[in-house]
Design a protein around this motif. Structure first.
Motif, PDB file in Angstrom:
ATOM      1  N   LEU A  48      -0.724 -10.311  49.555  1.00  0.00           N
ATOM      2  CA  LEU A  48      -0.591  -8.928  49.079  1.00  0.00           C
ATOM      3  C   LEU A  48      -0.274  -8.835  47.589  1.00  0.00           C
ATOM      4  O   LEU A  48      -0.064  -7.731  47.077  1.00  0.00           O
ATOM      5  N   HIS A  49      -0.282  -9.959  46.868  1.00  0.00           N
ATOM      6  CA  HIS A  49       0.243  -9.946  45.502  1.00  0.00           C
ATOM      7  C   HIS A  49      -0.497  -8.987  44.576  1.00  0.00           C
ATOM      8  O   HIS A  49       0.093  -8.415  43.661  1.00  0.00           O
ATOM      9  N   ASP A  50      -1.778  -8.772  44.782  1.00  0.00           N
ATOM     10  CA  ASP A  50      -2.568  -7.903  43.902  1.00  0.00           C
ATOM     11  C   ASP A  50      -2.885  -6.547  44.522  1.00  0.00           C
ATOM     12  O   ASP A  50      -3.772  -5.836  44.036  1.00  0.00           O
ATOM     13  N   ILE A  51      -2.176  -6.162  45.581  1.00  0.00           N
ATOM     14  CA  ILE A  51      -2.474  -4.908  46.268  1.00  0.00           C
ATOM     15  C   ILE A  51      -2.361  -3.720  45.326  1.00  0.00           C
ATOM     16  O   ILE A  51      -3.033  -2.697  45.497  1.00  0.00           O
ATOM     17  N   GLY A  52      -1.543  -3.835  44.285  1.00  0.00           N
ATOM     18  CA  GLY A  52      -1.369  -2.749  43.322  1.00  0.00           C
ATOM     19  C   GLY A  52      -2.616  -2.458  42.510  1.00  0.00           C
ATOM     20  O   GLY A  52      -2.714  -1.399  41.871  1.00  0.00           O
ATOM     21  N   LYS A  53      -3.587  -3.364  42.530  1.00  0.00           N
ATOM     22  CA  LYS A  53      -4.819  -3.112  41.792  1.00  0.00           C
ATOM     23  C   LYS A  53      -5.649  -1.992  42.415  1.00  0.00           C
ATOM     24  O   LYS A  53      -6.600  -1.514  41.797  1.00  0.00           O
ATOM     25  N   ARG A  54      -5.254  -1.568  43.624  1.00  0.00           N
ATOM     26  CA  ARG A  54      -5.928  -0.408  44.215  1.00  0.00           C
ATOM     27  C   ARG A  54      -5.702   0.840  43.375  1.00  0.00           C
ATOM     28  O   ARG A  54      -6.473   1.799  43.460  1.00  0.00           O
ATOM     29  N   ALA A  55      -4.640   0.832  42.580  1.00  0.00           N
ATOM     30  CA  ALA A  55      -4.327   1.987  41.746  1.00  0.00           C
ATOM     31  C   ALA A  55      -5.021   1.912  40.384  1.00  0.00           C
ATOM     32  O   ALA A  55      -4.880   2.824  39.567  1.00  0.00           O
ATOM     33  N   ILE A  56      -5.750   0.819  40.137  1.00  0.00           N
ATOM     34  CA  ILE A  56      -6.440   0.625  38.856  1.00  0.00           C
ATOM     35  C   ILE A  56      -7.904   1.033  39.003  1.00  0.00           C
ATOM     36  O   ILE A  56      -8.562   0.620  39.957  1.00  0.00           O
ATOM     37  N   PRO A  57      -8.443   1.835  38.091  1.00  0.00           N
ATOM     38  CA  PRO A  57      -9.858   2.219  38.175  1.00  0.00           C
ATOM     39  C   PRO A  57     -10.762   0.987  38.225  1.00  0.00           C
ATOM     40  O   PRO A  57     -10.578   0.029  37.470  1.00  0.00           O
ATOM     41  N   SER A  58     -11.747   1.009  39.125  1.00  0.00           N
ATOM     42  CA  SER A  58     -12.620  -0.155  39.289  1.00  0.00           C
ATOM     43  C   SER A  58     -13.412  -0.463  38.019  1.00  0.00           C
ATOM     44  O   SER A  58     -13.761  -1.609  37.766  1.00  0.00           O
ATOM     45  N   LYS A  59     -13.691   0.556  37.213  1.00  0.00           N
ATOM     46  CA  LYS A  59     -14.441   0.307  35.978  1.00  0.00           C
ATOM     47  C   LYS A  59     -13.633  -0.536  34.998  1.00  0.00           C
ATOM     48  O   LYS A  59     -14.207  -1.240  34.160  1.00  0.00           O
ATOM     49  N   ILE A  60     -12.302  -0.493  35.117  1.00  0.00           N
ATOM     50  CA  ILE A  60     -11.447  -1.355  34.286  1.00  0.00           C
ATOM     51  C   ILE A  60     -11.340  -2.735  34.931  1.00  0.00           C
ATOM     52  O   ILE A  60     -11.455  -3.764  34.262  1.00  0.00           O
ATOM     53  N   LEU A  61     -11.123  -2.766  36.253  1.00  0.00           N
ATOM     54  CA  LEU A  61     -10.997  -4.051  36.964  1.00  0.00           C
ATOM     55  C   LEU A  61     -12.220  -4.930  36.763  1.00  0.00           C
ATOM     56  O   LEU A  61     -12.104  -6.150  36.611  1.00  0.00           O
ATOM     57  N   ASN A  62     -13.398  -4.323  36.780  1.00  0.00           N
ATOM     58  CA  ASN A  62     -14.642  -5.091  36.737  1.00  0.00           C
ATOM     59  C   ASN A  62     -15.400  -4.929  35.421  1.00  0.00           C
ATOM     60  O   ASN A  62     -16.617  -5.146  35.379  1.00  0.00           O
ATOM     61  N   LYS A  63     -14.686  -4.583  34.377  1.00  0.00           N
ATOM     62  CA  LYS A  63     -15.323  -4.412  33.077  1.00  0.00           C
ATOM     63  C   LYS A  63     -15.923  -5.736  32.614  1.00  0.00           C
ATOM     64  O   LYS A  63     -15.228  -6.761  32.590  1.00  0.00           O
ATOM     65  N   PRO A  64     -17.200  -5.769  32.232  1.00  0.00           N
ATOM     66  CA  PRO A  64     -17.860  -7.026  31.873  1.00  0.00           C
ATOM     67  C   PRO A  64     -17.611  -7.487  30.442  1.00  0.00           C
ATOM     68  O   PRO A  64     -18.265  -8.408  29.977  1.00  0.00           O
ATOM     69  N   SER A  65     -16.672  -6.856  29.769  1.00  0.00           N
ATOM     70  CA  SER A  65     -16.352  -7.249  28.394  1.00  0.00           C
ATOM     71  C   SER A  65     -14.843  -7.218  28.218  1.00  0.00           C
ATOM     72  O   SER A  65     -14.097  -6.894  29.156  1.00  0.00           O
ATOM     73  N   ASN A  66     -14.377  -7.561  27.017  1.00  0.00           N
ATOM     74  CA  ASN A  66     -12.943  -7.600  26.761  1.00  0.00           C
ATOM     75  C   ASN A  66     -12.298  -6.234  26.969  1.00  0.00           C
ATOM     76  O   ASN A  66     -12.878  -5.198  26.627  1.00  0.00           O
ATOM     77  N   LEU A  67     -11.082  -6.253  27.494  1.00  0.00           N
ATOM     78  CA  LEU A  67     -10.334  -5.010  27.683  1.00  0.00           C
ATOM     79  C   LEU A  67      -9.717  -4.557  26.372  1.00  0.00           C
ATOM     80  O   LEU A  67      -9.331  -5.374  25.535  1.00  0.00           O
ATOM     81  N   THR A  68      -9.608  -3.236  26.210  1.00  0.00           N
ATOM     82  CA  THR A  68      -8.875  -2.704  25.064  1.00  0.00           C
ATOM     83  C   THR A  68      -7.384  -2.861  25.343  1.00  0.00           C
ATOM     84  O   THR A  68      -6.973  -3.161  26.473  1.00  0.00           O
ATOM     85  N   ASP A  69      -6.557  -2.641  24.329  1.00  0.00           N
ATOM     86  CA  ASP A  69      -5.105  -2.733  24.526  1.00  0.00           C
ATOM     87  C   ASP A  69      -4.630  -1.730  25.571  1.00  0.00           C
ATOM     88  O   ASP A  69      -3.759  -2.038  26.391  1.00  0.00           O
ATOM     89  N   ASP A  70      -5.195  -0.519  25.539  1.00  0.00           N
ATOM     90  CA  ASP A  70      -4.807   0.505  26.513  1.00  0.00           C
ATOM     91  C   ASP A  70      -5.202   0.093  27.928  1.00  0.00           C
ATOM     92  O   ASP A  70      -4.429   0.263  28.880  1.00  0.00           O
ATOM     93  N   GLU A  71      -6.414  -0.464  28.069  1.00  0.00           N
ATOM     94  CA  GLU A  71      -6.874  -0.905  29.384  1.00  0.00           C
ATOM     95  C   GLU A  71      -6.036  -2.071  29.894  1.00  0.00           C
ATOM     96  O   GLU A  71      -5.711  -2.146  31.086  1.00  0.00           O
ATOM     97  N   LEU A  72      -5.671  -2.980  28.997  1.00  0.00           N
ATOM     98  CA  LEU A  72      -4.810  -4.094  29.384  1.00  0.00           C
ATOM     99  C   LEU A  72      -3.451  -3.589  29.855  1.00  0.00           C
ATOM    100  O   LEU A  72      -2.876  -4.103  30.817  1.00  0.00           O
ATOM    101  N   GLY A  73      -2.957  -2.563  29.180  1.00  0.00           N
ATOM    102  CA  GLY A  73      -1.689  -1.967  29.586  1.00  0.00           C
ATOM    103  C   GLY A  73      -1.757  -1.371  30.978  1.00  0.00           C
ATOM    104  O   GLY A  73      -0.796  -1.480  31.764  1.00  0.00           O
ATOM    105  N   ILE A  74      -2.896  -0.770  31.303  1.00  0.00           N
ATOM    106  CA  ILE A  74      -3.084  -0.212  32.644  1.00  0.00           C
ATOM    107  C   ILE A  74      -3.125  -1.324  33.691  1.00  0.00           C
ATOM    108  O   ILE A  74      -2.495  -1.231  34.751  1.00  0.00           O
ATOM    109  N   ILE A  75      -3.856  -2.394  33.393  1.00  0.00           N
ATOM    110  CA  ILE A  75      -3.925  -3.542  34.313  1.00  0.00           C
ATOM    111  C   ILE A  75      -2.527  -4.109  34.571  1.00  0.00           C
ATOM    112  O   ILE A  75      -2.183  -4.472  35.708  1.00  0.00           O
ATOM    113  N   LYS A  76      -1.724  -4.193  33.539  1.00  0.00           N
ATOM    114  CA  LYS A  76      -0.394  -4.810  33.660  1.00  0.00           C
ATOM    115  C   LYS A  76       0.572  -3.997  34.521  1.00  0.00           C
ATOM    116  O   LYS A  76       1.672  -4.465  34.826  1.00  0.00           O
ATOM    117  N   LYS A  77       0.164  -2.803  34.910  1.00  0.00           N
ATOM    118  CA  LYS A  77       1.025  -1.983  35.767  1.00  0.00           C
ATOM    119  C   LYS A  77       0.839  -2.291  37.248  1.00  0.00           C
ATOM    120  O   LYS A  77       1.580  -1.783  38.087  1.00  0.00           O
TER     121      LYS A  77
END
Length: 359
Positions: free
Chosen positions: A164-193
């Motif tokens: 269950l360690h990554d279950i919180g990724k359900r709250a992350i937009p899939s377009k950020i989770l599966n972005k095919p390029s580098n994340l922006t600082d804001d997107e990285l901040g969202i992932i880290k939540k």
């Protein structure tokens, strides 16, 4: 698996063509690896009917019996994960069978219970990669836990938290989770939540605090530079430390839209490099004890194109074995012994490995 040598037809190959098979002499010594060009020496042996290939047959009497629960919506994923781990030959069969029985049991318990656990199936539909990754991490964490003599509820908490360690990724937009390029600082901040989101999702359930601490703290690091709380060393629960190593290892070896996964032995070198800095050194050492990276007799291809046989592995450098070079970079068979110690020659590394040559 039963193997035996079978004489190869001389009409199969021409000089310069790439071999589609591993080629052996009648004593079973590998002469040319699959994918290497046919040399004049090999062609002569072919014409003299002195080249053999391995024939594989399943020994049904020795086929491992693995637990599979019936009518399970997780069966196909667990079967896929089992196949991946077995095919990589990183772990012994006995160790894997015990581990799979633990993971299967936990997933079986989750199936059809309360609404929070049913979210796991929704999670699979939401982001299949992260679901498969979660099962992988559960397998790896359980292997480490067994190596550390975890049993009973202690092992169950570790496996469940890893699953269950990554279950919180359900709250992350899939377009950020599966972005095919580098994340922006804001997107990285969202992932880290996602660790905090995961804890919040499960806080009101009957899941234990030990499992919740894995979910919240699997991105904490030994040196205090992790997130979300910046914990360091023994302040991080031991289960979260185990899942951290398992999580990073599987992430490194997995293909993602923006990069190709690393070979397991390269990923292991990065884990070892982070020992005592990002990860608990003791846990990394226990992880190393679970692995069978380079069994003696396995055939490896180096980054230089040379092909050799593993003749020894140093305990302190499990990812850099001692190799007897069999073929030079041009595919020519070497008559004289040529030994390459990868722990001393850091310009060379193993590019690929063929476990089928292990006796």
């Amino acid at each position: 698996m039963i193997t035996h040598l079978e004489l190869l037809s001389t009409a199969a190959f021409k000089i310069g063509e790439f071999s589609t098979l591993d080629l052996f002499d009648k004593q079973g010594i590998l002469l040319l690896s699959k994918g290497k060009p046919i040399t004049s020496n090999i062609q002569e042996l072919l014409q003299g009917r002195q080249i053999y290939t391995l024939k594989y047959e399943l020994d049904k009497s020795q086929a491992p019996k693995t637990h599979k629960f019936s009518e399970s919506k997780y069966q196909d994923i667990v079967g896929y994960v089992r196949e991946v781990f077995e095919d990589t030959c990183l772990f012994s069969v006995d160790r894997l069978q015990k581990t799979f029985s633990v993971v299967d049991k936990i997933i079986h318990e989750l199936e059809g219970t309360n609404q929070v656990y049913l979210d796991l199936n929704k999670f699979r539909k939401f982001d299949n990669y992260t679901y498969v990754h979660s099962v992988n991490v559960a397998v790896l964490a359980t292997l480490i836990g067994l190596q550390m003599s975890f049993t009973g509820q202690r092992l169950r908490d570790l496996t469940l938290g890893a699953l269950l360690h990554d279950i919180g990724k359900r709250a992350i937009p899939s377009k950020i989770l599966n972005k095919p390029s580098n994340l922006t600082d804001d997107e990285l901040g969202i992932i880290k939540k996602h660790p905090v989101h995961g804890e919040e999702m499960l806080k009101s359930t009957d899941i234990s605090g030990k499992v919740l601490s894995i979910i919240r703290h699997h991105h904490e690091r030994w040196n205090g530079k992790g997130y979300p709380d910046g914990l360091r060393q023994s302040s991080i629960a031991i289960n979260a430390q185990i899942v951290a190593v398992s999580d990073v290892f599987d992430a490194l070896v997995s293909d993602r839209p923006y990069r190709k996964g690393l070979p397991p032995y390269h990923a292991l070198e990065l884990i070892i490099a982070g020992s005592s800095e990002e990860f608990n050194e003791g846990i990394v050492q226990n992880f190393l004890q679970c692995l069978v990276l380079y069994p003696q007799g396995s055939i490896v291809t180096l980054n230089t194109g040379e092909v050799g046989k593993v003749i020894g592995v140093q305990k302190d450098y499990p990812s850099r074995p001692l190799i007897r070079i069999l073929f030079d970079k041009y595919g020519n068979y070497l008559q004289d012994d040529q030994i390459c110690d990868l722990s001393l020659d850091l310009t060379k590394f193993v590019k690929s490995i063929d476990f089928r040559s292990v006796p």
